[in-house]
Design a protein around this motif. Sequence first.
Motif, short mmCIF file in Angstrom:
data_model
loop_
_atom_site.label_atom_id
_atom_site.label_comp_id
_atom_site.label_asym_id
_atom_site.label_seq_id
_atom_site.Cartn_x
_atom_site.Cartn_y
_atom_site.Cartn_z
N ASN A 277 57.93 33.39 22.87
CA ASN A 277 58.65 33.40 21.24
C ASN A 277 58.58 32.52 20.48
O ASN A 277 58.09 32.18 19.36
CB ASN A 277 59.00 34.81 21.67
CG ASN A 277 58.59 36.02 20.42
OD1 ASN A 277 58.01 36.36 20.41
ND2 ASN A 277 59.48 36.84 20.71
N ASN A 278 59.48 31.66 21.54
CA ASN A 278 59.96 30.46 21.18
C ASN A 278 58.54 29.47 20.60
O ASN A 278 58.41 28.66 18.97
CB ASN A 278 60.74 30.22 21.57
CG ASN A 278 61.85 30.41 22.08
OD1 ASN A 278 62.32 31.19 20.59
ND2 ASN A 278 62.97 29.89 22.63
N PRO A 279 57.73 29.40 22.39
CA PRO A 279 56.59 28.36 21.48
C PRO A 279 55.76 28.48 20.77
O PRO A 279 55.19 27.99 19.78
CB PRO A 279 55.91 28.01 23.42
CG PRO A 279 56.69 29.31 23.94
CD PRO A 279 58.24 29.47 23.61
N LEU A 280 55.33 30.02 20.40
CA LEU A 280 54.25 30.63 19.66
C LEU A 280 55.18 30.18 18.31
O LEU A 280 54.09 29.97 17.06
CB LEU A 280 54.76 31.80 19.68
CG LEU A 280 53.30 32.46 19.37
CD1 LEU A 280 52.25 31.84 19.37
CD2 LEU A 280 53.34 33.89 19.47
N SER A 281 56.71 30.68 17.84
CA SER A 281 57.08 30.22 16.40
C SER A 281 56.77 29.11 15.99
O SER A 281 56.22 28.13 15.49
CB SER A 281 58.55 30.44 16.79
OG SER A 281 59.06 31.82 16.83
N ALA A 282 56.83 28.10 17.50
CA ALA A 282 56.95 26.60 16.83
C ALA A 282 55.63 26.05 17.05
O ALA A 282 54.95 25.37 15.72
CB ALA A 282 56.93 25.61 18.30
N LEU A 283 54.44 26.55 17.38
CA LEU A 283 52.90 26.22 17.41
C LEU A 283 52.28 26.65 15.71
O LEU A 283 51.93 25.98 15.17
CB LEU A 283 52.05 27.21 18.44
CG LEU A 283 50.73 26.98 17.88
CD1 LEU A 283 50.42 25.57 18.22
CD2 LEU A 283 49.99 27.87 19.05
N LEU A 284 53.37 28.35 15.73
CA LEU A 284 53.00 28.56 13.79
C LEU A 284 53.77 27.71 12.66
O LEU A 284 53.14 27.77 11.89
CB LEU A 284 53.32 30.31 13.98
CG LEU A 284 52.17 31.13 14.17
CD1 LEU A 284 52.96 32.37 14.56
CD2 LEU A 284 50.98 31.14 13.57
N GLY A 285 54.42 27.57 13.14
CA GLY A 285 55.03 26.15 11.69
C GLY A 285 54.68 25.49 12.28
O GLY A 285 54.56 24.60 10.92
N HIS A 286 54.23 24.43 12.94
CA HIS A 286 53.51 23.31 12.91
C HIS A 286 51.83 22.89 12.56
O HIS A 286 51.71 22.40 11.25
CB HIS A 286 53.60 22.30 14.19
CG HIS A 286 54.74 21.63 14.23
ND1 HIS A 286 55.46 22.22 15.50
CD2 HIS A 286 54.95 20.36 14.65
CE1 HIS A 286 56.63 21.70 15.38
NE2 HIS A 286 56.30 20.81 14.91
N ALA A 287 51.31 24.94 12.50
CA ALA A 287 50.19 24.60 11.70
C ALA A 287 50.48 25.03 10.51
O ALA A 287 49.76 24.31 9.51
CB ALA A 287 50.05 25.81 12.61
N GLU A 288 51.44 25.92 9.48
CA GLU A 288 51.81 25.82 8.24
C GLU A 288 52.21 24.24 7.52
O GLU A 288 51.47 24.10 6.93
CB GLU A 288 52.64 26.87 8.63
CG GLU A 288 52.55 28.64 8.37
CD GLU A 288 53.24 29.52 8.94
OE1 GLU A 288 55.17 28.41 8.27
OE2 GLU A 288 53.35 30.63 8.98
N LEU A 289 52.51 23.85 8.07
CA LEU A 289 53.11 22.78 7.81
C LEU A 289 51.81 21.62 7.68
O LEU A 289 51.70 21.07 6.73
CB LEU A 289 54.48 21.56 8.48
CG LEU A 289 55.44 22.37 8.53
CD1 LEU A 289 56.59 21.78 9.83
CD2 LEU A 289 56.26 22.32 7.46
N LEU A 290 50.86 21.75 8.47
CA LEU A 290 50.04 21.32 8.76
C LEU A 290 49.30 20.97 7.72
O LEU A 290 47.88 20.69 6.56
CB LEU A 290 49.12 20.51 9.72
CG LEU A 290 50.31 20.51 10.94
CD1 LEU A 290 48.68 20.52 12.32
CD2 LEU A 290 49.80 18.86 11.24
N LEU A 291 48.33 21.97 7.24
CA LEU A 291 48.22 23.36 6.16
C LEU A 291 48.62 22.27 4.52
O LEU A 291 48.22 22.36 3.62
CB LEU A 291 47.86 24.21 6.41
CG LEU A 291 46.93 24.72 7.64
CD1 LEU A 291 46.96 26.74 7.32
CD2 LEU A 291 45.50 24.71 7.57
#
Length: 226
Positions: free
Chosen positions: A155-169
């Motif tokens: 959950n923790n690394p997955l949340s970080a991955l999703l958050g960074h992907a959204e910011l980059l988009l």
Amino acid sequence: MRVLFADDDVIARTLLCAVLADLGHEVVLAEDGERAWELFQEEPVPLVVLDINMPGLDGLTVCRLIRDHHAGRETFVIMVTARDGRDDLTSVLAAGADDYVTKPSSPENLRARLEIAGQRIVQNAASRAAEAELARSRWLAGIGETTIAIEHEINNPLSALLGHAELLLMEDGFNAEQVDSLRIIQEQATRIAEVVRRLARLQNPHSVEYLAGSRMLDLGMRPKGP
């Protein structure tokens, strides 16, 4: 219950059939060992009574064949022998029989041994059911522990991955191909998050066939019943 009885002696067959019928059992008769083995393969039964000396396949051979059969481990086997010597008893036990009766035997003795066999069959069935339930409980406990570990580790690394992907988009400066790659990362990470949520919501986990001879935990979201 259905009882398979094999003996080439007509008198012995008649006596035991009468006792079995009086106890309420359904009797399947065989006049020799070869026929007894054929009948058992066609329809395994919980109780088998075999005369030790029969033409063709003798009782000991049939007993060994039954024990090697996939259903034979749950079958109670009684051997009938005309002798009560130590060597005979050793041979009977080595073949895998559960009990033995010497002949000639009185109807009372036969009845007692058959009643004991019936009780043992019920007890063994209850023991197997309890063992199966314990194994399932351990399996479910293992799934629960695995689910907690997966949630914690993913959950923790997955949340970080999703958050960074959204910011980059949200940023400008990426070409169309790079944006598509970011969206794929976001979609796949979302799929992983959904799998973790399914694991956390499992109420009655069970396995399904994945490939021939292989099974996996079913995480499919089935529609709820009415």
